[in-house]
Scaffold this active site. Structure first.
Site, mmCIF file in Angstrom:
data_model
loop_
_atom_site.group_PDB
_atom_site.id
_atom_site.type_symbol
_atom_site.label_atom_id
_atom_site.label_comp_id
_atom_site.label_asym_id
_atom_site.label_seq_id
_atom_site.Cartn_x
_atom_site.Cartn_y
_atom_site.Cartn_z
ATOM 1 N N SER A 113 51.472 14.537 -64.336
ATOM 2 C CA SER A 113 50.328 15.150 -63.652
ATOM 3 C C SER A 113 49.630 16.191 -64.515
ATOM 4 O O SER A 113 49.162 15.890 -65.596
ATOM 5 C CB SER A 113 50.784 15.725 -62.316
ATOM 6 O OG SER A 113 49.674 16.108 -61.556
ATOM 7 N N HIS A 114 49.644 17.427 -64.049
ATOM 8 C CA HIS A 114 48.894 18.497 -64.715
ATOM 9 C C HIS A 114 49.726 19.223 -65.768
ATOM 10 O O HIS A 114 49.236 20.151 -66.401
ATOM 11 C CB HIS A 114 48.440 19.491 -63.657
ATOM 12 C CG HIS A 114 49.571 19.881 -62.758
ATOM 13 N ND1 HIS A 114 50.031 19.051 -61.767
ATOM 14 C CD2 HIS A 114 50.359 20.967 -62.747
ATOM 15 C CE1 HIS A 114 51.050 19.633 -61.161
ATOM 16 N NE2 HIS A 114 51.279 20.787 -61.734
ATOM 17 N N ASP A 277 42.695 16.512 -62.951
ATOM 18 C CA ASP A 277 43.897 16.833 -63.734
ATOM 19 C C ASP A 277 44.346 15.665 -64.608
ATOM 20 O O ASP A 277 43.640 14.666 -64.737
ATOM 21 C CB ASP A 277 45.024 17.284 -62.809
ATOM 22 C CG ASP A 277 45.597 16.132 -61.999
ATOM 23 O OD1 ASP A 277 44.831 15.190 -61.705
ATOM 24 O OD2 ASP A 277 46.796 16.161 -61.676
ATOM 25 N N ASP A 279 46.425 13.146 -64.428
ATOM 26 C CA ASP A 279 46.489 11.770 -63.921
ATOM 27 C C ASP A 279 45.397 11.463 -62.894
ATOM 28 O O ASP A 279 45.421 10.409 -62.263
ATOM 29 C CB ASP A 279 47.871 11.476 -63.343
ATOM 30 C CG ASP A 279 48.200 12.378 -62.161
ATOM 31 O OD1 ASP A 279 47.701 13.519 -62.128
ATOM 32 O OD2 ASP A 279 48.943 11.937 -61.268
ATOM 33 N N ASP A 281 44.475 12.835 -59.925
ATOM 34 C CA ASP A 281 44.573 12.931 -58.467
ATOM 35 C C ASP A 281 44.111 14.281 -57.919
ATOM 36 O O ASP A 281 43.871 14.411 -56.728
ATOM 37 C CB ASP A 281 45.973 12.553 -57.953
ATOM 38 C CG ASP A 281 47.077 13.372 -58.569
ATOM 39 O OD1 ASP A 281 46.784 14.235 -59.425
ATOM 40 O OD2 ASP A 281 48.251 13.147 -58.204
ATOM 41 N N ARG A 282 43.988 15.295 -58.774
ATOM 42 C CA ARG A 282 43.539 16.598 -58.272
ATOM 43 C C ARG A 282 42.049 16.808 -58.527
ATOM 44 O O ARG A 282 41.467 16.154 -59.388
ATOM 45 C CB ARG A 282 44.294 17.724 -58.976
ATOM 46 C CG ARG A 282 45.766 17.722 -58.674
ATOM 47 C CD ARG A 282 46.431 18.958 -59.232
ATOM 48 N NE ARG A 282 47.819 18.983 -58.775
ATOM 49 C CZ ARG A 282 48.615 20.041 -58.863
ATOM 50 N NH1 ARG A 282 48.174 21.146 -59.422
ATOM 51 N NH2 ARG A 282 49.849 19.991 -58.409
ATOM 52 N N LYS A 376 46.423 11.312 -53.482
ATOM 53 C CA LYS A 376 45.228 12.140 -53.499
ATOM 54 C C LYS A 376 44.321 11.620 -54.611
ATOM 55 O O LYS A 376 44.782 10.927 -55.519
ATOM 56 C CB LYS A 376 45.577 13.607 -53.682
ATOM 57 C CG LYS A 376 46.449 13.935 -54.861
ATOM 58 C CD LYS A 376 46.915 15.380 -54.764
ATOM 59 C CE LYS A 376 47.915 15.724 -55.845
ATOM 60 N NZ LYS A 376 49.250 16.014 -55.300
HETATM 61 C C1 G1P Z 1 52.785 21.030 -56.462
HETATM 62 C C2 G1P Z 1 51.838 21.380 -55.341
HETATM 63 C C3 G1P Z 1 51.918 20.341 -54.246
HETATM 64 C C4 G1P Z 1 51.648 18.957 -54.839
HETATM 65 C C5 G1P Z 1 52.569 18.702 -56.015
HETATM 66 C C6 G1P Z 1 52.232 17.402 -56.718
HETATM 67 O O1 G1P Z 1 54.100 21.005 -55.962
HETATM 68 O O2 G1P Z 1 52.090 22.661 -54.818
HETATM 69 O O3 G1P Z 1 51.003 20.640 -53.242
HETATM 70 O O4 G1P Z 1 51.829 17.950 -53.878
HETATM 71 O O5 G1P Z 1 52.464 19.760 -56.965
HETATM 72 O O6 G1P Z 1 50.929 17.406 -57.227
HETATM 73 P P1 G1P Z 1 55.116 22.235 -56.128
HETATM 74 O O7 G1P Z 1 55.190 22.536 -57.603
HETATM 75 O O8 G1P Z 1 54.510 23.378 -55.374
HETATM 76 O O9 G1P Z 1 56.405 21.745 -55.527
HETATM 77 ZN ZN ZN Z 2 48.140 14.971 -60.707
#
Ligand code: G1P
Ligand code: ZN
Length: 543
Positions: A113-114, A277, A279, A281-282, A376
């Site tokens: 992801s990010h 981000d 991948d 999704d954000r 998302k």
């Molecule tokens: C974080 C975000 C959560 C999201 C997840 C995946 O998780 O807070 O809302 O679903 O990334 O993108 P966390 O690191 O808080 O467990």
């Molecule tokens: Zn992501």
């Protein structure tokens, strides 16, 4: 090509989190590490012979090697078809769509992801089921259990596919189909939004800047925003996915998307700004000199969904994660539709969507989506906003001000303390929990505590119970402080403190959120004895 059965030994750290297995690249490059995990997935899902698998990733370092290995393992494990995005690229929402559209048994998405990429950065792998959504906890636990007892894996030797060439290749008894990663997704977006109306907006003097942050959404945004909608060339920046995301942290928020923030808050700024981000999704939405919190974005989208063709029929319901602000709750109430409050993480929304109970959902962490896929979807949210702006003929700021006037404003902020020693993170949580009995009913400045609890969720669809989902201190005026530890970080512990207060008086809607939340912020630090327990006084990230 012979199937090779390779003897292996289990690793003990392959428990997938809420978004799959995320580790440093160096961990994934250990001999047999990726193979063990992939075999554990295949053993747990037990796909019937002849099944199809979707495969792609966000293009980060190790993506290509992993694609080759997984293709070879899929062929040796009885899949009849693997659908791979060209160049090994698929955004998370595009992968979700393809699983559904192609009737695949499931999909493997390679992404952290990010989290930063590159040889020193993170890599990740997650499995999505046939509905296109993240694997349910039962399945991720089964995968973890398999990974603890694995003794061999199956792989086809000598796999040489060219992931850069669209078309089909035969591999043993399997077809590898390399597809354009963008076209199916772009087509779906055209079916949901009023492209004609948006074209008029973007071909006029309305200017936008979309920052793909050197990650996966670049090719998607170029095709949709510039080619199909006619935004000026150069409206999409940092559009080529790089293995190390250009050394950046591809997380669309005010801290990490600072280049975009500078553009949007500078002189002569565009009318609309957005970022996505690693991948895809954000999303982050900005107007000229204006930031839209993800919680507000969800509320505005819900309140105006009838203006968008794909949602004209109305919403069956909406869902938000518990730490997300209650802004959308009041919209749901006025629309007279159900509102669900779920634990953090996208998988809880999937059940509600599969059962037709919700159409829209979102999280405070820059995630918004709808039942068009089971993840998302960053670019979808951006297009939703552009469609709204085109339909309402109002600026981002004017849309928000109008919304607050009607529904009131939820001041909201999340303070993250990253990379704490694991013990310190747990200590803060236990300190807060230990104070629950004394806090109930007590008065703290202008706030009176209504109740405190550790959030739990009984899934109304499958009856599963999730406990320990975050500590809540709820005040009688609806203000809240929430504490939880991140489930996705890969270094130490990340403590998240979520702060929220509600304001109906429009004379106060222009306040800066950090100012409006000042008292709650200091109360939150006092209750948790934050400085004493962590040595920290300032958050690493404020969103
Ligand atoms: C974080 C975000 C959560 C999201 C997840 C995946 O998780 O807070 O809302 O679903 O990334 O993108 P966390 O690191 O808080 O467990
Ligand atoms: Zn992501």
């Amino acid at each position: 090509m012979p199937v090779r059965i390779v003897e292996t030994m289990p690793f003990d750290d392959q428990r997938p989190g809420t978004s799959g297995l995320r580790k440093k690249v160096a961990v994934f490059r250990q001999k047999h590490y990726l193979e063990n995990f992939v075999q554990s997935i295949f053993d747990s899902i037990a796909a019937p012979p002849g099944s199809a698998l979707v495969l792609g990733g966000d293009g980060r370092y190790y993506n290509r090697d992993a694609i080759r290995i997984i293709v070879g393992m899929a062929a040796a494990n009885g899949f009849s078809r693997v659908i791979v995005g060209m160049g090994g690229i698929l955004s998370t929402p595009a992968a979700s769509l393809l699983i559904r559209k192609r009737g695949a048994f499931g999909g493997i998405i390679l992404s952290a992801s990010h989290n930063p990429g590159g040889p020193e950065g993170d890599f990740g792998i997650k499995y999505n089921s046939g509905n296109g959504g993240p694997a349910p906890e039962k399945l991720t636990e089964a995968i973890f259990a398999k990974s603890r007892s694995i003794s061999q894996y199956r792989i086809l030797d000598g796999v040489t596919i060219d992931p850069d060439k669209i078309g089909e290749t035969i591999l043993g008894n399997m077809v590898v189909e390399v597809i354009d990663p963008v076209s199916d997704y772009a087509e779906l977006m055209e079916s949901l939004f009023d492209f004609e109306l948006m074209r008029n907006l973007l071909q006029g003097d309305f200017s936008i800047c979309f920052d793909a942050m050197h990650a996966v959404t670049g090719p998607y945004a170029r095709e949709i925003l510039e080619n199909r909608l006619g935004a000026k060339p150069g409206s999409v920046v940092n559009a080529i996915p790089l293995a190390d995301f250009g050394g950046g942290h591809p997380d669309p928020n005010l801290t990490y998307a600072e280049d975009l923030v500078k553009v949007m808050y500078g002189g002569n700024s565009p009318d609309f700004g957005a970022a996505s981000d690693g991948d895809g999704d954000r999303n982050m939405i900005l107007g000229r000199h204006f930031f839209v919190t993800p919680s507000d974005s969800l509320a505005v989208i819900a309140a105006n969904a009838h203006l968008v063709p794909g949602y004209r029929e109305g919403l069956s319901g909406v869902a938000r994660s518990m730490p997300t602000s209650g802004a959308v709750d009041r919209v749901a109430k006025s629309l007279n539709i159900p509102l669900f409050e779920t634990p953090t993480g996208w998988k809880f929304f999937g059940n509600l969507m599969d059962a037709g109970r919700v159409t829209l959902c979102g999280e405070e962490s820059f995630g918004t989506g709808s039942s068009h896929v089971r993840e998302k979807d960053g670019l979808w949210a951006v297009l939703f906003w552009l469609n709204l702006i085109a339909a309402k003929r109002m600026s981002v700021e004017a849309i928000l001000k109008e919304h607050w006037k009607q529904f009131g404003r939820n001041f909201y902020s999340r303070h993250d303390y990253e990379n704490l020693p694991l013990e310190a993170g747990k200590d803060v949580i236990e300190t807060v929990r230990a104070r629950f009995p004394d806090l109930a009913g007590s008065i703290l400045g202008k706030y009176r505590v209504d109740f405190c609890d550790d959030f739990s969720y009984l899934d109304p669809i499958d009856g599963s119970l999730s406990v320990g989902q975050g500590l809540r201190i709820i005040f009688t005026d609806g203000s809240r402080i929430v504490y939880r530890l991140s489930g996705t970080g890969t270094e130490g512990a990340t403590l998240r403190i979520y702060l929220e207060s509600f304001e109906m008086d429009s004379a106060r809607h222009g306040l800066d959120a950090q100012d409006a939340l000042l008292d709650l912020i200091s109360i939150s630090r006092e209750i948790s004895r934050l400085e004493e327990k962590t040595g920290r006084v300032t958050p690493t990230v404020i969103t």
